[in-house]
Design a protein around this motif. Structure first.
Motif, mmCIF file in Angstrom:
data_model
loop_
_atom_site.group_PDB
_atom_site.id
_atom_site.type_symbol
_atom_site.label_atom_id
_atom_site.label_comp_id
_atom_site.label_asym_id
_atom_site.label_seq_id
_atom_site.Cartn_x
_atom_site.Cartn_y
_atom_site.Cartn_z
ATOM 1 N N VAL A 25 0.917 -1.265 0.035
ATOM 2 C CA VAL A 25 -0.001 0.038 0.030
ATOM 3 C C VAL A 25 0.897 1.181 -0.082
ATOM 4 O O VAL A 25 0.702 2.202 -0.734
ATOM 5 N N ALA A 26 1.843 1.382 0.896
ATOM 6 C CA ALA A 26 2.875 2.531 0.941
ATOM 7 C C ALA A 26 3.506 2.708 -0.429
ATOM 8 O O ALA A 26 3.657 3.756 -0.908
ATOM 9 N N SER A 27 3.913 1.469 -1.053
ATOM 10 C CA SER A 27 4.503 1.730 -2.399
ATOM 11 C C SER A 27 3.403 2.300 -3.577
ATOM 12 O O SER A 27 3.980 2.957 -4.387
ATOM 13 N N LEU A 28 2.318 1.990 -3.417
ATOM 14 C CA LEU A 28 1.410 2.457 -4.321
ATOM 15 C C LEU A 28 1.110 3.964 -4.259
ATOM 16 O O LEU A 28 1.205 4.677 -4.949
ATOM 17 N N HIS A 29 1.076 4.360 -2.830
ATOM 18 C CA HIS A 29 0.765 5.713 -2.533
ATOM 19 C C HIS A 29 2.192 6.597 -2.895
ATOM 20 O O HIS A 29 2.154 7.617 -3.505
ATOM 21 N N ALA A 30 3.284 6.091 -2.885
ATOM 22 C CA ALA A 30 4.615 6.582 -3.179
ATOM 23 C C ALA A 30 4.719 6.816 -4.799
ATOM 24 O O ALA A 30 5.259 7.757 -5.259
ATOM 25 N N LYS A 31 4.132 5.782 -5.622
ATOM 26 C CA LYS A 31 3.931 5.893 -7.075
ATOM 27 C C LYS A 31 2.870 6.612 -7.409
ATOM 28 O O LYS A 31 2.909 7.461 -8.490
ATOM 29 N N GLY A 32 1.978 7.434 -6.457
ATOM 30 C CA GLY A 32 1.068 8.287 -6.892
ATOM 31 C C GLY A 32 -0.259 7.756 -7.426
ATOM 32 O O GLY A 32 -0.539 6.628 -7.790
ATOM 33 N N LEU A 33 -1.215 8.853 -7.608
ATOM 34 C CA LEU A 33 -2.522 8.425 -7.916
ATOM 35 C C LEU A 33 -2.590 7.589 -9.239
ATOM 36 O O LEU A 33 -3.464 6.761 -9.349
ATOM 37 N N LYS A 39 -4.016 0.473 -11.369
ATOM 38 C CA LYS A 39 -4.394 -0.848 -10.740
ATOM 39 C C LYS A 39 -5.924 -1.014 -10.627
ATOM 40 O O LYS A 39 -6.474 -2.192 -10.779
ATOM 41 N N VAL A 40 -6.720 0.189 -10.269
ATOM 42 C CA VAL A 40 -7.868 -0.062 -10.244
ATOM 43 C C VAL A 40 -8.735 -0.468 -11.707
ATOM 44 O O VAL A 40 -9.501 -1.432 -11.695
ATOM 45 N N HIS A 73 -8.143 -1.955 -4.252
ATOM 46 C CA HIS A 73 -7.417 -0.923 -4.754
ATOM 47 C C HIS A 73 -8.435 0.259 -4.838
ATOM 48 O O HIS A 73 -7.863 1.382 -5.081
ATOM 49 N N THR A 74 -9.785 0.152 -4.823
ATOM 50 C CA THR A 74 -10.565 1.376 -4.669
ATOM 51 C C THR A 74 -10.477 1.962 -3.389
ATOM 52 O O THR A 74 -10.368 3.218 -3.447
ATOM 53 N N LEU A 75 -10.526 1.322 -2.627
ATOM 54 C CA LEU A 75 -10.116 1.726 -1.221
ATOM 55 C C LEU A 75 -8.708 2.360 -0.957
ATOM 56 O O LEU A 75 -8.728 3.500 -0.287
ATOM 57 N N VAL A 76 -8.059 1.812 -1.593
ATOM 58 C CA VAL A 76 -6.561 2.795 -1.650
ATOM 59 C C VAL A 76 -6.683 3.870 -2.273
ATOM 60 O O VAL A 76 -6.264 5.056 -1.936
ATOM 61 N N THR A 77 -7.360 4.085 -3.206
ATOM 62 C CA THR A 77 -7.736 5.212 -4.222
ATOM 63 C C THR A 77 -8.356 6.407 -3.062
ATOM 64 O O THR A 77 -8.000 7.308 -3.160
ATOM 65 N N LEU A 78 -9.427 5.883 -2.413
ATOM 66 C CA LEU A 78 -10.143 6.512 -1.336
ATOM 67 C C LEU A 78 -8.962 7.127 -0.566
ATOM 68 O O LEU A 78 -9.150 8.356 -0.208
ATOM 69 N N SER A 79 -8.303 6.153 0.079
ATOM 70 C CA SER A 79 -7.525 6.536 1.256
ATOM 71 C C SER A 79 -6.334 7.581 0.526
ATOM 72 O O SER A 79 -6.131 8.449 1.387
ATOM 73 N N HIS A 80 -5.831 7.520 -0.484
ATOM 74 C CA HIS A 80 -5.056 8.390 -1.173
ATOM 75 C C HIS A 80 -5.561 9.788 -1.126
ATOM 76 O O HIS A 80 -4.721 10.905 -0.989
ATOM 77 N N LEU A 81 -6.793 9.873 -1.555
ATOM 78 C CA LEU A 81 -7.714 11.217 -1.765
ATOM 79 C C LEU A 81 -8.304 11.656 -0.330
ATOM 80 O O LEU A 81 -9.056 12.636 -0.281
ATOM 81 N N GLY A 82 -7.728 11.016 0.833
ATOM 82 C CA GLY A 82 -8.366 11.369 2.206
ATOM 83 C C GLY A 82 -9.478 10.806 2.588
ATOM 84 O O GLY A 82 -10.149 11.383 3.745
#
Length: 111
Positions: A25-33, A39-40, A73-82
């Protein structure tokens, strides 16, 4: 059911602060939206293909697996956007007392 989503939301938030080499998850966040959205899209395609296969085989195991990946991966997207999973649960709950046609019309009227 929403307890699982809330717990996953907590885990996703904690993993945002992890190092990219220790957490997927951290690696996805580091790579950006854009990488997260890639991935979604990939998981959405795999879910569609699994549904088509399930229709012919009668076995939904792969469909369930791919849907879990898509949701994750959708939840990771939501998390990335707060946002947290509860935001989606709350939106679904809001729609309980309206028909799908009413809900769709309410979106059209906002434009």
């Amino acid at each position: 059911m929403s307890d699982v989503l809330a717990q996953l939301g907590d885990i996703l938030e904690a993993r945002k602060a992890a190092t990219a080499d220790k957490s997927y998850v951290a690696s996805l966040h580091a790579k950006g939206l854009n990488k997260i959205l890639e991935k979604v899209g990939e998981e959405a395609t795999e879910t569609i293909l699994a549904a088509k296969d399930a229709e012919h085989s009668g076995d939904n195991k792969e469909l369930i697996y791919e849907t879990a990946d898509l949701w994750f991966h959708t939840l990771v997207t939501l998390s990335h956007l707060g946002e947290r999973p509860e935001a989606v649960i709350n939106e679904l709950a809001r729609r309980f007392d309206m028909s799908g046609l009413e809900e769709k019309a309410s979106r059209t009227n906002k434009s």
